[in-house]
Scaffold this active site. Structure first.
Site, PDB file in Angstrom:
ATOM      1  N   ARG A 227       1.493 -11.107   7.618  1.00  0.00           N
ATOM      2  CA  ARG A 227       0.632  -9.937   7.631  1.00  0.00           C
ATOM      3  C   ARG A 227      -0.276  -9.926   8.855  1.00  0.00           C
ATOM      4  O   ARG A 227      -1.224  -9.164   8.908  1.00  0.00           O
ATOM      5  CB  ARG A 227      -0.242  -9.963   6.378  1.00  0.00           C
ATOM      6  CG  ARG A 227       0.052  -8.842   5.405  1.00  0.00           C
ATOM      7  CD  ARG A 227      -0.739  -9.126   4.157  1.00  0.00           C
ATOM      8  NE  ARG A 227      -1.020  -7.982   3.387  1.00  0.00           N
ATOM      9  CZ  ARG A 227      -0.532  -7.768   2.160  1.00  0.00           C
ATOM     10  NH1 ARG A 227       0.322  -8.606   1.636  1.00  0.00           N
ATOM     11  NH2 ARG A 227      -0.922  -6.719   1.486  1.00  0.00           N
TER      12      ARG A 227
ATOM     13  N   ARG B 253      -0.437   3.772  -9.185  1.00  0.00           N
ATOM     14  CA  ARG B 253       0.577   2.737  -9.378  1.00  0.00           C
ATOM     15  C   ARG B 253       0.261   1.936 -10.650  1.00  0.00           C
ATOM     16  O   ARG B 253      -0.880   1.584 -10.904  1.00  0.00           O
ATOM     17  CB  ARG B 253       0.575   1.811  -8.168  1.00  0.00           C
ATOM     18  CG  ARG B 253       1.540   0.657  -8.291  1.00  0.00           C
ATOM     19  CD  ARG B 253       1.855   0.060  -6.958  1.00  0.00           C
ATOM     20  NE  ARG B 253       0.745  -0.717  -6.410  1.00  0.00           N
ATOM     21  CZ  ARG B 253       0.821  -1.374  -5.263  1.00  0.00           C
ATOM     22  NH1 ARG B 253       1.925  -1.328  -4.549  1.00  0.00           N
ATOM     23  NH2 ARG B 253      -0.204  -2.056  -4.817  1.00  0.00           N
TER      24      ARG B 253
ATOM     25  N   ARG C   1      -8.216  -2.320   2.087  1.00  0.00           N
ATOM     26  CA  ARG C   1      -6.907  -2.903   2.413  1.00  0.00           C
ATOM     27  C   ARG C   1      -6.246  -2.154   3.573  1.00  0.00           C
ATOM     28  O   ARG C   1      -5.526  -2.746   4.370  1.00  0.00           O
ATOM     29  CB  ARG C   1      -6.011  -2.901   1.167  1.00  0.00           C
ATOM     30  CG  ARG C   1      -6.415  -4.011   0.194  1.00  0.00           C
ATOM     31  CD  ARG C   1      -5.971  -3.751  -1.219  1.00  0.00           C
ATOM     32  NE  ARG C   1      -4.546  -3.724  -1.388  1.00  0.00           N
ATOM     33  CZ  ARG C   1      -3.927  -3.072  -2.374  1.00  0.00           C
ATOM     34  NH1 ARG C   1      -4.637  -2.397  -3.255  1.00  0.00           N
ATOM     35  NH2 ARG C   1      -2.623  -3.116  -2.470  1.00  0.00           N
TER      36      ARG C   1
ATOM     37  N   ARG D 111      -3.351  -2.824 -11.109  1.00  0.00           N
ATOM     38  CA  ARG D 111      -3.876  -3.988 -10.393  1.00  0.00           C
ATOM     39  C   ARG D 111      -5.350  -3.797 -10.095  1.00  0.00           C
ATOM     40  O   ARG D 111      -5.781  -2.712  -9.748  1.00  0.00           O
ATOM     41  CB  ARG D 111      -3.100  -4.170  -9.090  1.00  0.00           C
ATOM     42  CG  ARG D 111      -1.860  -5.008  -9.279  1.00  0.00           C
ATOM     43  CD  ARG D 111      -1.039  -5.036  -8.056  1.00  0.00           C
ATOM     44  NE  ARG D 111      -1.826  -5.216  -6.839  1.00  0.00           N
ATOM     45  CZ  ARG D 111      -1.279  -5.334  -5.636  1.00  0.00           C
ATOM     46  NH1 ARG D 111       0.024  -5.293  -5.501  1.00  0.00           N
ATOM     47  NH2 ARG D 111      -2.037  -5.497  -4.570  1.00  0.00           N
TER      48      ARG D 111
ATOM     49  N   LYS E 289       7.493  -0.820  -0.388  1.00  0.00           N
ATOM     50  CA  LYS E 289       8.227  -2.035  -0.018  1.00  0.00           C
ATOM     51  C   LYS E 289       8.690  -2.804  -1.255  1.00  0.00           C
ATOM     52  O   LYS E 289       9.820  -3.242  -1.320  1.00  0.00           O
ATOM     53  CB  LYS E 289       7.339  -3.000   0.801  1.00  0.00           C
ATOM     54  CG  LYS E 289       6.778  -2.426   2.063  1.00  0.00           C
ATOM     55  CD  LYS E 289       6.040  -3.503   2.854  1.00  0.00           C
ATOM     56  CE  LYS E 289       4.866  -4.155   2.155  1.00  0.00           C
ATOM     57  NZ  LYS E 289       3.669  -3.380   1.940  1.00  0.00           N
TER      58      LYS E 289
END
Ligand code: AMP
Length: 221
Positions: free
Chosen positions: A90, A133, A177, A166, A15
């Site tokens: 969310r 990532r 998550r 992160r 996204k």
């Protein structure tokens, strides 16, 4: 064309990458809720101090925290022509809060002016994506060490800053998550469908193909 875009999909579904492109193309702001919260943590604001414990556990921060952060952001002048929401709402509760915030600000309406775009992707692929990532702490460019690596390992192509992982992209928090996503965020799919504002994209494709599909959906409307 719609003025407000909500990007919906599990963590790591791509996204953020597509939202940044769309924001550049439409010259409207990309509002990344996770990034806004991390900035509050970095600045040690009152909201940031509350948010930290939840983010570290991969849980949603309380509604009042995220609503305050979003409302403050949407009131800024650069949102007057439209905006792209990434990571908010969310949960159904947050979607209802968003509707109230939009009604209060009065510029756009959730049903009339908004398109929600759902990134559909197989969960197996995602943990792998998340732990690979890396992002640039200075300009925000996102890389993937396997599928979209920087030219020089660990350094940003754009501004040469050392890339970071992160804190919540470790495997344990990433799994938490996903559980949060399934329980809280996935029901939004039906919510937006009922409202008649939902579009879907198959997100297990190369970045450029997703971008082409996204443009077709948005500009053909
Ligand atoms: P993200 O950068 O979008 O993956 O978000 C990172 C973390 O920030 C999430 O795991 C949550 O703990 C928190 N967060 C981001 N957006 C929201 C939101 N809309 N509501 C509650 N918590 C959020």
């Amino acid at each position: 064309m719609k003025k407000v875009f909500i990007f919906l999909g599990p963590p790591g579904s791509g996204k953020g990458t597509q939202t940044s492109r769309l924001a550049d193309k439409l010259s409207i702001p990309h509002i990344d809720t996770g990034a806004l919260l991390r900035k509050n943590i970095q600045d040690e604001t009152e909201l940031g101090i509350v948010a930290k414990g939840f983010i570290d556990k991969g849980q949603l921060v309380p509604l009042y925290v995220v609503s305050n952060v979003i409302k403050e952001r949407l009131l800024k002048d650069d949102c007057a022509q439209g905006y792209i929401l990434d990571g908010f709402p969310r949960s159904v509760e947050q979607a209802e809060a968003l509707k109230d915030i939009m009604d209060e600000i009065g510029t756009f309406d959730l049903k009339e002016d908004t398109m929600a775009i759902y990134f559909d992707i197989d969960n197996e692929e995602l943990i792998h994506r998340l732990v690979n990532r890396r992002s640039c702490p200075k300009c925000g460019t996102i890389y993937n060490l396997i599928s979209n690596p920087p030219k020089i390992m660990d350094y940003c192509d754009i501004c040469d800053t050392k890339l970071t992982l992160r804190k919540d992209d470790n495997e344990e928090t990433a799994r938490a998550r996903f559980v949060t996503y399934e329980n809280e965020t996935a029901p939004l799919y039906e919510y937006f469908k009922q409202l008649g504002i939902l579009k879907e994209i198959k997100a297990d494709k190369p970045i450029i193909e997703i971008w082409e599909e996204l443009k077709a959906i948005i500009f053909d409307e």
